[in-house]
Design a protein around this motif. Structure first.
Motif, PDB file in Angstrom:
ATOM      1  N   ARG A 102      44.441  22.107  56.865  1.00 21.74           N
ATOM      2  CA  ARG A 102      45.618  22.942  56.654  1.00 21.74           C
ATOM      3  C   ARG A 102      46.429  22.229  55.589  1.00 21.74           C
ATOM      4  O   ARG A 102      46.748  21.047  55.725  1.00 21.74           O
ATOM      5  CB  ARG A 102      46.421  23.122  57.945  1.00 21.74           C
TER       6      ARG A 102
ATOM      7  N   LYS B  13      47.982  26.953  53.841  1.00 22.94           N
ATOM      8  CA  LYS B  13      46.693  27.647  53.733  1.00 22.94           C
ATOM      9  C   LYS B  13      45.606  26.805  54.380  1.00 22.94           C
ATOM     10  O   LYS B  13      45.707  25.574  54.461  1.00 22.94           O
ATOM     11  CB  LYS B  13      46.323  27.892  52.264  1.00 22.94           C
ATOM     12  N   ARG B  14      44.532  27.466  54.779  1.00 25.42           N
ATOM     13  CA  ARG B  14      43.380  26.789  55.386  1.00 25.42           C
ATOM     14  C   ARG B  14      42.272  26.607  54.360  1.00 25.42           C
ATOM     15  O   ARG B  14      42.097  27.426  53.464  1.00 25.42           O
ATOM     16  CB  ARG B  14      42.857  27.612  56.545  1.00 25.42           C
ATOM     17  N   SER B  15      41.516  25.531  54.559  1.00 22.15           N
ATOM     18  CA  SER B  15      40.368  25.263  53.705  1.00 22.15           C
ATOM     19  C   SER B  15      39.309  24.532  54.516  1.00 22.15           C
ATOM     20  O   SER B  15      39.631  23.788  55.441  1.00 22.15           O
ATOM     21  CB  SER B  15      40.791  24.393  52.505  1.00 22.15           C
TER      22      SER B  15
ATOM     23  N   PRO C 195      39.792  34.906  50.063  1.00 20.59           N
ATOM     24  CA  PRO C 195      39.359  34.085  51.208  1.00 20.59           C
ATOM     25  C   PRO C 195      37.857  34.232  51.435  1.00 20.59           C
ATOM     26  O   PRO C 195      37.260  35.259  51.114  1.00 20.59           O
ATOM     27  CB  PRO C 195      40.147  34.665  52.388  1.00 20.59           C
ATOM     28  N   ARG C 196      37.279  33.182  52.002  1.00 18.70           N
ATOM     29  CA  ARG C 196      35.834  33.157  52.244  1.00 18.70           C
ATOM     30  C   ARG C 196      35.593  32.738  53.690  1.00 18.70           C
ATOM     31  O   ARG C 196      36.156  31.740  54.150  1.00 18.70           O
ATOM     32  CB  ARG C 196      35.196  32.170  51.284  1.00 18.70           C
ATOM     33  N   GLN C 197      34.779  33.491  54.389  1.00 13.77           N
ATOM     34  CA  GLN C 197      34.457  33.164  55.770  1.00 13.77           C
ATOM     35  C   GLN C 197      33.351  32.114  55.792  1.00 13.77           C
ATOM     36  O   GLN C 197      32.262  32.338  55.256  1.00 13.77           O
ATOM     37  CB  GLN C 197      34.014  34.424  56.530  1.00 13.77           C
TER      38      GLN C 197
ATOM     39  N   ARG D  72      38.124  30.837  58.248  1.00 10.88           N
ATOM     40  CA  ARG D  72      38.464  31.631  57.057  1.00 10.88           C
ATOM     41  C   ARG D  72      39.108  30.667  56.063  1.00 10.88           C
ATOM     42  O   ARG D  72      40.251  30.256  56.238  1.00 10.88           O
ATOM     43  CB  ARG D  72      39.421  32.753  57.436  1.00 10.88           C
ATOM     44  N   SER D  73      38.348  30.288  55.033  1.00  7.85           N
ATOM     45  CA  SER D  73      38.831  29.351  54.021  1.00  7.85           C
ATOM     46  C   SER D  73      39.632  30.146  52.988  1.00  7.85           C
ATOM     47  O   SER D  73      39.105  31.040  52.331  1.00  7.85           O
ATOM     48  CB  SER D  73      37.655  28.625  53.368  1.00  7.85           C
ATOM     49  N   GLU D  74      40.930  29.816  52.853  1.00  7.44           N
ATOM     50  CA  GLU D  74      41.830  30.593  52.002  1.00  7.44           C
ATOM     51  C   GLU D  74      42.003  30.000  50.606  1.00  7.44           C
ATOM     52  O   GLU D  74      42.469  30.697  49.706  1.00  7.44           O
ATOM     53  CB  GLU D  74      43.203  30.686  52.673  1.00  7.44           C
ATOM     54  N   VAL D  75      41.679  28.730  50.439  1.00 12.32           N
ATOM     55  CA  VAL D  75      41.773  28.068  49.134  1.00 12.32           C
ATOM     56  C   VAL D  75      40.545  27.201  48.928  1.00 12.32           C
ATOM     57  O   VAL D  75      39.889  26.797  49.885  1.00 12.32           O
ATOM     58  CB  VAL D  75      43.059  27.202  49.000  1.00 12.32           C
TER      59      VAL D  75
END
Length: 113
Positions: free
Chosen positions: A37, A47-49, A75-77, A82-85
């Protein structure tokens, strides 16, 4: 080297600095990884990564570290995350990722110029 791009192409990639506020193991990942985070300041928020950086870092050494990330990709699952960056780094000689970072503290959310 890859194909040349214009400065306008580069400007479309929004790279910002943020501070990791939470890092935990991501046991469901295919390769050793962490769930992060990252605080990008008031404009962008937290954001999450997901990052495959477990070779050189532990969760304890990541919290408080400033990192660079692309914040305008969709975003990419990645499994249950869920990776946002996209947190940025470089491969070392063995292929392990070393984080791209600033050498002096800057305000979270600052854009790479």
């Amino acid at each position: 080297m890859t194909e040349e791009i214009t400065y306008g192409d580069f400007e479309r990639v929004d790279i910002r600095v943020g501070t990791i506020i939470e890092a935990e193991n991501f046991p469901e990942a295919r390769k050793p990884a962490y769930k992060l985070r990252i605080d990008f300041g008031p404009e962008i928020g937290v954001k999450r990564s997901s990052a495959q950086i477990a070779v050189h870092y532990t969760p304890e050494t990541l919290v408080g570290r400033q990192v660079l990330a692309v914040v305008n990709f969709p975003p990419r699952q990645i499994g249950p995350v869920r990776s946002e960056v996209l947190t940025l780094g470089f491969e070392d000689e063995a292929g392990a990722i070393v984080l791209a970072a600033v050498t002096q503290s800057v305000p979270n959310g600052r854009r790479m110029m």
